[in-house]
Motif scaffolding. Sequence first.
Motif, PDB file in Angstrom:
ATOM      1  N   THR A  48       0.651   8.214  -8.656  1.00 24.75           N
ATOM      2  CA  THR A  48       0.116   7.381  -7.579  1.00 24.75           C
ATOM      3  C   THR A  48       1.121   6.287  -7.239  1.00 24.75           C
ATOM      4  O   THR A  48       0.805   5.361  -6.512  1.00 24.75           O
ATOM      5  CB  THR A  48      -1.219   6.731  -8.000  1.00 24.75           C
ATOM      6  OG1 THR A  48      -1.014   5.971  -9.189  1.00 24.75           O
ATOM      7  CG2 THR A  48      -2.293   7.758  -8.211  1.00 24.75           C
ATOM      8  N   THR A  50       3.935   6.676  -5.625  1.00 22.17           N
ATOM      9  CA  THR A  50       4.628   6.910  -4.366  1.00 22.17           C
ATOM     10  C   THR A  50       3.655   6.664  -3.219  1.00 22.17           C
ATOM     11  O   THR A  50       2.453   6.492  -3.432  1.00 22.17           O
ATOM     12  CB  THR A  50       5.175   8.348  -4.301  1.00 22.17           C
ATOM     13  OG1 THR A  50       4.103   9.265  -4.505  1.00 22.17           O
ATOM     14  CG2 THR A  50       6.243   8.580  -5.355  1.00 22.17           C
ATOM     15  N   LYS A  51       4.176   6.683  -2.002  1.00 16.25           N
ATOM     16  CA  LYS A  51       3.352   6.368  -0.825  1.00 16.25           C
ATOM     17  C   LYS A  51       2.085   7.223  -0.796  1.00 16.25           C
ATOM     18  O   LYS A  51       0.990   6.711  -0.639  1.00 16.25           O
ATOM     19  CB  LYS A  51       4.182   6.597   0.442  1.00 16.25           C
ATOM     20  CG  LYS A  51       3.599   6.000   1.666  1.00 16.25           C
ATOM     21  CD  LYS A  51       4.539   6.213   2.833  1.00 16.25           C
ATOM     22  CE  LYS A  51       4.685   4.906   3.581  1.00 16.25           C
ATOM     23  NZ  LYS A  51       5.571   5.027   4.727  1.00 16.25           N
ATOM     24  N   ASN A  52       2.244   8.500  -0.917  1.00 19.39           N
ATOM     25  CA  ASN A  52       1.105   9.421  -1.009  1.00 19.39           C
ATOM     26  C   ASN A  52       1.050   9.965  -2.424  1.00 19.39           C
ATOM     27  O   ASN A  52       2.082  10.131  -3.066  1.00 19.39           O
ATOM     28  CB  ASN A  52       1.266  10.591  -0.031  1.00 19.39           C
ATOM     29  CG  ASN A  52       1.297  10.137   1.409  1.00 19.39           C
ATOM     30  OD1 ASN A  52       0.552   9.236   1.788  1.00 19.39           O
ATOM     31  ND2 ASN A  52       2.173  10.731   2.202  1.00 19.39           N
TER      32      ASN A  52
END
Length: 131
Positions: A48, A50-52
Amino acid sequence: MKKLKYIIITICTLLLLTACQQSKKDQKLADILDFQEDKIKNIIVETTMTKNKSDLVLEKKDYKKFLDKISAYNIVEIENDKKKGWQYAIKIEADEEVQFTIMDNKIYLDDKMYISDNLDKNDLLYLFENR
């Protein structure tokens, strides 16, 4: 003479307690996981951080670097705080499947919580670069 006896007993007790604590701190995550690289079928890592939310299946050539990294974490079991959330979810599929999560400097494995003094939450982000 009694004072000397009490001082010696106190020093011996402190040394014994220190030795017991030291042996706890010498435990590595590899001691708990106890797996063999050649028997691993898959390593799946989700994050979690990273951006998505991202997940990936590692290639066999990447197993050694990844396993060396996570195996080197110093750990000490502490009382489980039952917090929810994670930064990394890791599943290692071998003869027996192993799943654990990492959150900050804590590792949650088999309803136990371990704290690490050498775990950085950014340690595994290299896996998700250039994706």
